[in-house]
Motif scaffolding. Structure first.
Motif, PDB file in Angstrom:
ATOM      1  N   ASP A 145      12.218 -10.925  -9.486  1.00 18.19           N
ATOM      2  CA  ASP A 145      12.413 -10.977  -8.041  1.00 18.19           C
ATOM      3  C   ASP A 145      11.969 -12.333  -7.496  1.00 18.19           C
ATOM      4  OD1 ASP A 145       9.685 -10.909  -8.168  1.00 18.19           O
ATOM      5  OD2 ASP A 145       9.486  -8.833  -7.535  1.00 18.19           O
ATOM      6  N   GLY A 146      12.212 -12.529  -6.214  1.00 19.86           N
ATOM      7  CA  GLY A 146      11.891 -13.811  -5.597  1.00 19.86           C
ATOM      8  C   GLY A 146      10.418 -14.008  -5.334  1.00 19.86           C
ATOM      9  N   GLU A 147       9.586 -13.020  -5.654  1.00 21.89           N
ATOM     10  CA  GLU A 147       8.156 -13.134  -5.378  1.00 21.89           C
ATOM     11  C   GLU A 147       7.531 -14.279  -6.162  1.00 21.89           C
ATOM     12  OE1 GLU A 147       4.619 -12.254  -3.515  1.00 21.89           O
ATOM     13  OE2 GLU A 147       6.618 -11.449  -3.117  1.00 21.89           O
ATOM     14  N   HIS A 148       7.990 -14.491  -7.407  1.00 20.67           N
ATOM     15  CA  HIS A 148       7.428 -15.568  -8.219  1.00 20.67           C
ATOM     16  C   HIS A 148       7.711 -16.925  -7.572  1.00 20.67           C
ATOM     17  CE1 HIS A 148       6.016 -17.660 -11.802  1.00 20.67           C
ATOM     18  NE2 HIS A 148       7.125 -18.383 -11.772  1.00 20.67           N
ATOM     19  N   SER A 166       0.822  -1.219   0.000  1.00 20.50           N
ATOM     20  CA  SER A 166       0.000   0.000   0.000  1.00 20.50           C
ATOM     21  C   SER A 166       0.858   1.272   0.000  1.00 20.50           C
ATOM     22  CB  SER A 166      -0.948   0.002   1.206  1.00 20.50           C
ATOM     23  OG  SER A 166      -0.214  -0.081   2.420  1.00 20.50           O
ATOM     24  N   LYS A 167       2.016   1.252   0.669  1.00 21.39           N
ATOM     25  CA  LYS A 167       2.849   2.467   0.727  1.00 21.39           C
ATOM     26  C   LYS A 167       3.363   2.868  -0.662  1.00 21.39           C
ATOM     27  CE  LYS A 167       4.259   2.173   5.565  1.00 21.39           C
ATOM     28  NZ  LYS A 167       5.408   2.029   6.515  1.00 21.39           N
ATOM     29  N   PRO A 168       4.037   1.968  -1.402  1.00 28.04           N
ATOM     30  CA  PRO A 168       4.465   2.393  -2.748  1.00 28.04           C
ATOM     31  C   PRO A 168       3.302   2.678  -3.685  1.00 28.04           C
ATOM     32  CG  PRO A 168       4.940   0.055  -2.389  1.00 28.04           C
ATOM     33  CD  PRO A 168       4.560   0.622  -1.069  1.00 28.04           C
ATOM     34  N   ILE A 169       2.198   1.957  -3.516  1.00 29.31           N
ATOM     35  CA  ILE A 169       1.037   2.205  -4.381  1.00 29.31           C
ATOM     36  C   ILE A 169       0.485   3.606  -4.126  1.00 29.31           C
ATOM     37  CG2 ILE A 169      -1.379   1.564  -4.766  1.00 29.31           C
ATOM     38  CD1 ILE A 169      -0.528  -1.359  -4.435  1.00 29.31           C
ATOM     39  N   LEU A 170       0.305   3.962  -2.868  1.00 33.34           N
ATOM     40  CA  LEU A 170      -0.209   5.298  -2.547  1.00 33.34           C
ATOM     41  C   LEU A 170       0.792   6.389  -2.912  1.00 33.34           C
ATOM     42  CD1 LEU A 170      -1.991   4.671   0.881  1.00 33.34           C
ATOM     43  CD2 LEU A 170      -3.037   5.022  -1.358  1.00 33.34           C
ATOM     44  N   ALA A 171       2.085   6.075  -2.780  1.00 28.92           N
ATOM     45  CA  ALA A 171       3.090   7.064  -3.170  1.00 28.92           C
ATOM     46  C   ALA A 171       2.974   7.398  -4.654  1.00 28.92           C
ATOM     47  CB  ALA A 171       4.494   6.537  -2.857  1.00 28.92           C
ATOM     48  N   PRO A 183       8.693  -8.106 -13.095  1.00 30.44           N
ATOM     49  CA  PRO A 183       8.791  -8.670 -11.741  1.00 30.44           C
ATOM     50  C   PRO A 183       7.434  -8.637 -11.053  1.00 30.44           C
ATOM     51  CG  PRO A 183      10.611  -7.160 -12.162  1.00 30.44           C
ATOM     52  CD  PRO A 183       9.677  -7.044 -13.336  1.00 30.44           C
ATOM     53  N   THR A 184       7.118  -9.698 -10.334  1.00 29.69           N
ATOM     54  CA  THR A 184       5.775  -9.841  -9.754  1.00 29.69           C
ATOM     55  C   THR A 184       5.421  -8.667  -8.844  1.00 29.69           C
ATOM     56  OG1 THR A 184       6.087 -12.239  -9.816  1.00 29.69           O
ATOM     57  CG2 THR A 184       4.268 -11.404  -8.491  1.00 29.69           C
ATOM     58  N   THR A 185       6.361  -8.256  -8.008  1.00 25.17           N
ATOM     59  CA  THR A 185       6.083  -7.142  -7.094  1.00 25.17           C
ATOM     60  C   THR A 185       5.788  -5.861  -7.870  1.00 25.17           C
ATOM     61  OG1 THR A 185       7.517  -8.120  -5.407  1.00 25.17           O
ATOM     62  CG2 THR A 185       6.989  -5.781  -5.179  1.00 25.17           C
ATOM     63  N   LEU A 186       6.583  -5.590  -8.893  1.00 24.39           N
ATOM     64  CA  LEU A 186       6.355  -4.393  -9.704  1.00 24.39           C
ATOM     65  C   LEU A 186       5.006  -4.459 -10.405  1.00 24.39           C
ATOM     66  CD1 LEU A 186       7.256  -1.741 -10.950  1.00 24.39           C
ATOM     67  CD2 LEU A 186       8.522  -3.040 -12.682  1.00 24.39           C
ATOM     68  N   GLN A 187       4.636  -5.645 -10.891  1.00 27.68           N
ATOM     69  CA  GLN A 187       3.338  -5.802 -11.548  1.00 27.68           C
ATOM     70  C   GLN A 187       2.205  -5.479 -10.580  1.00 27.68           C
ATOM     71  OE1 GLN A 187       2.803  -6.739 -14.877  1.00 27.68           O
ATOM     72  NE2 GLN A 187       0.675  -6.209 -14.448  1.00 27.68           N
ATOM     73  N   HIS A 188       2.311  -5.946  -9.341  1.00 25.93           N
ATOM     74  CA  HIS A 188       1.273  -5.653  -8.347  1.00 25.93           C
ATOM     75  C   HIS A 188       1.207  -4.154  -8.053  1.00 25.93           C
ATOM     76  CE1 HIS A 188       0.568  -9.810  -7.923  1.00 25.93           C
ATOM     77  NE2 HIS A 188       1.504 -10.104  -7.045  1.00 25.93           N
TER      78      HIS A 188
END
Length: 557
Positions: free
Chosen positions: A427-430, A82-87, A141-146
């Motif tokens: 990233d390691g999220e996948h 939520s923090k990077p998304i809101l940023a 990267p999965t995190t960036l996609q989210h």
């Protein structure tokens, strides 16, 4: 009848664009094919003309798209990030409105500062679907996609609210930052509350209908399709954010669905129709942009006069400069936030867990800020006239610049994103997601084994010796299948390999059996041995079984 033919032509064009994108010898994102096809249909040879009503466009196209995005986005990751998304969705929007607004006013003085802020606000919303179309599924990267998906959900509302305030400042000639900030908070929170209330109410209604009249897939799917429109209309009626309302309704729906009371057929039909609407509405929005393009470009000389009697090519230089400014400010914002996070960790005496700043990853994030349908709909909603009856200042020029930036952002993303993604290690999220799925599969299989064993014990007490033997044979076969699935998720390499080979052989044999069943059904119908009703009933069962098998095959890969 004309509107019917127009809709049919647009539907055909959406389908044709999907085929053309796959068959084209060069790789371009689907939205560019759709924009190009729309521009071709607007040429005198075809002469397709559509009167663009932005309010109707926002009502018909945007709610189901945002509702579907909100439903599909992983909720756990959304709140965790939520923090990077809101940023990006709030901070970057404000940064863009101010920075790009001043830049536009400085570069094109005939555009007043409030109008420049309005143009910057309308250019703030991003389109994550277009980015996925450009780079392909699973390339980011999965995190960036989210993060990009969450940003696209939220900045639609923040950008459009800022756009409304800027337009209001142009029309009234006054602006209060305090009033605007308070109104923004109330509009946003109110829209979210309305969306949650609508989703909860419809979920309750759907459950009651199932209790009273049974699960009729057609009724359930129709109610599902009404939810995004109801959320949007109710919120707009009370002067709140209809966009955030549709998003909130979509995000709540997985939790207020009929809690498993609906049939598998209802769930499959609902998902299929939402996917179809998402594809069609996204395609139509870019087709409409293409249809407007010849007329907008044809008035370029008038826009050049509005910009201060500059040469026409200056307009395209302005578009490139605005696009570059958007990318540069996005790059700086992401870089600054990452540096701020590292600095904050250092002040607290903590070692930052993040790796050194990756300029390549920041560049990918910057170029992923592609503009799309929301920008088009909003800029076309600029009023035609001022309160005193005079024409809205530089309205056509604003539309021309916004349309050009949409195209330029798509093109820049298409050319540079695939190049930046080459060789990028994800990233390691996948891997974590894959491990999580494997654990879930093992737990589900364990639950199934316990369920079969308990059912066997209960049934065996009521059966004679012959039926008990038959029950033991059936339960043994099922238990062997589930235990083999559990072995497929085992940590032992040999056990894992054998179990996976077993699953592969089982799937191939089952698929071949289903194909044989389908061929036999077609033969029986061709020879008039069964009627169409029997054929459709049995073929649907085969299709569902094959869909499940193919889905399990793709997930295991």
């Amino acid at each position: 009848m004309e509107i019917v033919f127009t809709v049919l032509i647009l539907l055909l064009a959406v389908a044709a664009s999907g085929v053309a994108a796959r068959l084209a010898p060069f790789k371009l994102p689907l939205p560019l094919f759709q924009i190009g096809l729309g521009a071709v249909l607007a040429l005198p040879l075809f002469g397709l003309r559509i009167s663009f009503d932005p309010e109707l466009f926002l009502l018909l196209f945007i709610p189901p798209l945002l509702f579907s995005d909100g439903w599909r986005i992983p909720k756990r990751e959304f709140f965790r990030l939520s923090k990077p998304i809101l940023a990006l969705a709030l901070g970057l929007v404000l940064f863009t409105v101010v920075g790009v607004g001043y830049f536009i006013h400085w570069m094109i003085p005939v555009i007043s500062l409030p109008a420049a802020f309005a143009l910057a606000a309308v250019l703030s919303p991003t389109d994550a679907v277009a980015v996925s179309s450009i780079v392909g599924k699973g390339r980011l990267p999965t995190t960036l996609q989210h993060v990009l998906e969450g940003e696209a959900l939220m900045n639609d509302a923040s950008g459009l609210v800022a756009f409304k305030f800027a337009i209001g400042a142009v029309l009234s000639g006054t602006f209060s930052l305090m009033d605007a900030s308070l109104s923004f908070v109330l509009i946003a929170i109110g829209g979210i509350v309305v969306g949650l209330a609508v989703a909860w109410s419809f979920g309750l209604v759907r459950r009651k209908i199932i209790e009273w009249a049974g699960d009729e897939p057609g009724v359930q799917v129709v109610l599902l399709l009404l939810i995004p429109f109801a959320a949007y209309i109710f919120a707009e009626h009370f002067g709140l954010s209809g966009i955030l309302s549709a998003v909130a309704a979509g995000m709540l729906m997985p939790y207020v669905e009929t809690a498993g009371a609906e049939s598998a057929a209802t769930r499959m039909q609902g998902r299929s129709i939402l996917m179809m609407l998402e594809f069609v509405f996204n395609g139509m929005s870019f087709l409409l942009l293409g249809l407007q393009l010849p007329g907008i470009v044809g008035l370029a000389h008038i826009d050049a006069q509005m910009a201060g009697n500059v040469p026409v090519w200056h307009l395209f230089a302005y578009i490139a400069a605005i696009t570059a400014a958007l990318i540069a400010m996005r790059f700086f914002w992401v870089w600054f936030n990452l540096r701020l996070k590292s600095f904050s960790s250092a002040l607290r005496g903590r070692r930052s867990k993040q790796r050194a700043l990756d300029v390549r990853l920041i560049s990918i994030t910057s170029l992923s800020g592609v503009r799309g349908a929301i920008t088009l709909a909003a800029v076309m909603s600029i009023p035609l006239a001022m309160p005193n009856g005079s024409a809205f200042p530089a309205r056509d020029l604003l539309i021309f610049l916004a349309t050009g930036v949409i195209l330029c952002s798509l093109l820049s993303g298409s050319f540079f994103l695939p190049w930046l993604l080459k060789g990028l290690q994800l990233d390691g999220e996948h891997q974590r997601q894959r491990a999580e799925e494997m654990r879930a599969r093992a737990r589900v299989s364990e639950a199934a084994v316990r369920g079969i064993e308990n059912a066997h014990d209960k049934l065996s007490t009521q059966l004679d010796e012959a039926d008990q033997a038959l029950l033991t044979e059936v339960s043994g076969s099922l238990l062997a299948t589930y235990r083999m699935r559990m072995d497929a998720e085992s940590d032992s390499e040999e056990t894992h390999r054998v179990a996976n080979r077993f699953k592969q052989f089982e799937r191939e044999l089952r698929l071949e059996a289903l194909r044989a069943e389908r061929q036999e059904l077609h033969r029986l119908r061709a020879q008039q041995e069964i009627n169409d009703e029997t054929f459709m009933s049995l073929i649907n069962q085969i299709d569902m079984a094959e869909t499940w098998l193919l889905g399990s095959l793709s997930s295991s890969n």
